[in-house]
Design a protein around this motif. Structure first.
Motif, PDB file in Angstrom:
ATOM      1  N   ARG A 114      35.909  60.621  54.397  1.00 43.78           N
ATOM      2  CA  ARG A 114      36.527  59.886  53.160  1.00 43.78           C
ATOM      3  C   ARG A 114      37.486  60.843  52.334  1.00 43.78           C
ATOM      4  NH1 ARG A 114      33.516  58.827  47.529  1.00 43.78           N
ATOM      5  NH2 ARG A 114      34.218  60.823  47.417  1.00 43.78           N
ATOM      6  N   ASP A 122      38.841  55.102  59.545  1.00 44.55           N
ATOM      7  CA  ASP A 122      37.838  54.049  60.844  1.00 44.55           C
ATOM      8  C   ASP A 122      36.637  54.186  60.548  1.00 44.55           C
ATOM      9  OD1 ASP A 122      37.703  52.373  62.928  1.00 44.55           O
ATOM     10  OD2 ASP A 122      37.566  53.995  64.261  1.00 44.55           O
ATOM     11  N   VAL A 149      34.900  54.109  57.795  1.00 47.27           N
ATOM     12  CA  VAL A 149      34.535  54.489  56.173  1.00 47.27           C
ATOM     13  C   VAL A 149      34.358  53.286  55.305  1.00 47.27           C
ATOM     14  CG1 VAL A 149      35.796  55.587  54.147  1.00 47.27           C
ATOM     15  CG2 VAL A 149      35.747  56.627  56.396  1.00 47.27           C
ATOM     16  N   GLN A 150      33.503  53.397  54.577  1.00 47.46           N
ATOM     17  CA  GLN A 150      33.129  52.207  53.554  1.00 47.46           C
ATOM     18  C   GLN A 150      33.448  52.946  52.374  1.00 47.46           C
ATOM     19  OE1 GLN A 150      32.967  48.897  54.158  1.00 47.46           O
ATOM     20  NE2 GLN A 150      33.411  49.320  56.408  1.00 47.46           N
ATOM     21  N   SER A 151      34.319  52.701  51.535  1.00 47.13           N
ATOM     22  CA  SER A 151      34.633  53.433  50.227  1.00 47.13           C
ATOM     23  C   SER A 151      35.501  52.664  49.207  1.00 47.13           C
ATOM     24  CB  SER A 151      35.024  54.943  50.648  1.00 47.13           C
ATOM     25  OG  SER A 151      35.765  55.612  49.391  1.00 47.13           O
ATOM     26  N   ARG A 161      39.770  52.545  49.850  1.00 49.27           N
ATOM     27  CA  ARG A 161      40.345  51.088  49.485  1.00 49.27           C
ATOM     28  C   ARG A 161      41.521  51.502  48.348  1.00 49.27           C
ATOM     29  NH1 ARG A 161      39.387  45.791  50.393  1.00 49.27           N
ATOM     30  NH2 ARG A 161      40.226  44.247  48.874  1.00 49.27           N
ATOM     31  N   ARG A 202      38.453  45.684  56.212  1.00 47.84           N
ATOM     32  CA  ARG A 202      37.034  46.115  56.561  1.00 47.84           C
ATOM     33  C   ARG A 202      36.488  47.393  55.802  1.00 47.84           C
ATOM     34  NH1 ARG A 202      40.341  48.541  60.754  1.00 47.84           N
ATOM     35  NH2 ARG A 202      40.288  50.572  60.819  1.00 47.84           N
ATOM     36  N   VAL A 203      37.597  47.820  54.829  1.00 48.41           N
ATOM     37  CA  VAL A 203      36.996  49.221  54.191  1.00 48.41           C
ATOM     38  C   VAL A 203      36.356  48.290  52.941  1.00 48.41           C
ATOM     39  CG1 VAL A 203      37.732  50.863  52.691  1.00 48.41           C
ATOM     40  CG2 VAL A 203      38.848  50.290  54.786  1.00 48.41           C
ATOM     41  N   GLY A 204      35.191  48.799  52.629  1.00 54.83           N
ATOM     42  CA  GLY A 204      34.477  48.362  51.268  1.00 54.83           C
ATOM     43  C   GLY A 204      34.925  48.635  49.958  1.00 54.83           C
TER      44      GLY A 204
END
Length: 206
Positions: free
Chosen positions: A128, A162, A164-166, A170, A204-206
């Motif tokens: 991230r 790819d 990563v949820q952050s 974002r 798709r990123v959180g």
């Protein structure tokens, strides 16, 4: 001191320089600083530098950067550091140094430090942060008129995101798309392709 340091960092990010500097000054209270390991001092010091830069105190910010660099050079890998600073190494210092120099208006020096951070980052452990650093580097390149280089760097940032949820990732993509706005509709394929990919990542990123 590390709670105050984290609060100072957040205050810088939120645009409250006076509050950030007060918190950073408190984090360096003499006993906290002198009892800290070199790695801890480097982390405390570079956040202090960022706070000084945000407050417009350039000479002091540059001096704080130099101290942080020297402190990290004195750090060891013998396990003396507390767990809360295990992550802080050359790549992290370079990232924060770059942010400080950027805020002081020295874009070329900031670009060099962002490149150093990208080069030295352990990307599998810090995916991230690596993506965010690439995003910041691309923004600097765009600000200096190097649009093609910026698009290449931003593409790397999106590839790194790819999986990563952050929130920070974002925000980086949102800022990227905002900087692309003046170039939309000009028939620049790199911009069109990047903007399309950025929209997909945002979905798709959180």
């Amino acid at each position: 001191g590390h709670i105050l340091r984290a609060m100072a960092h957040q205050a810088v990010d939120l645009g409250h320089p006076r509050h950030a500097l007060a918190l950073a000054d408190a984090s360096l209270e003499q006993r906290r600083y002198t009892r800290a390991t070199p790695r801890e001092r480097a982390l405390l010091g570079v956040v202090h530098a960022r706070s000084l830069a945000a407050a417009g105190r350039k000479p002091e910010a540059l001096a704080a950067l130099l101290r942080a660099e020297n402190d990290l050079a004195d750090a060891t890998t013998t396990g003396e550091d507390p767990g809360r600073v295990w992550f802080f190494g050359e790549a992290s210092l370079a990232h924060e140094t770059a942010c400080t120099l950027r805020d002081l208006g020295d874009l070329q020096a900031a670009e060099r430090e962002f490149r150093r951070s990208v080069r030295t980052r352990r990307t599998q452990e810090f995916t991230r942060t690596h993506a965010v650093t690439l995003g910041y580097l691309g923004a600097l390149q765009a600000r200096q008129g190097a649009l093609e280089a910026a698009c290449t760097t931003w593409t790397r940032a999106l590839e790194t995101m790819d999986g990563v949820q952050s929130g920070r990732a974002r925000d980086t993509v949102i800022h990227m798309r905002r900087m692309l706005t003046p170039f939309r509709g000009r028939g620049i394929s790199a911009v069109t392709d990047l903007d399309t990919r950025a929209r997909e990542v945002l979905a798709r990123v959180g």
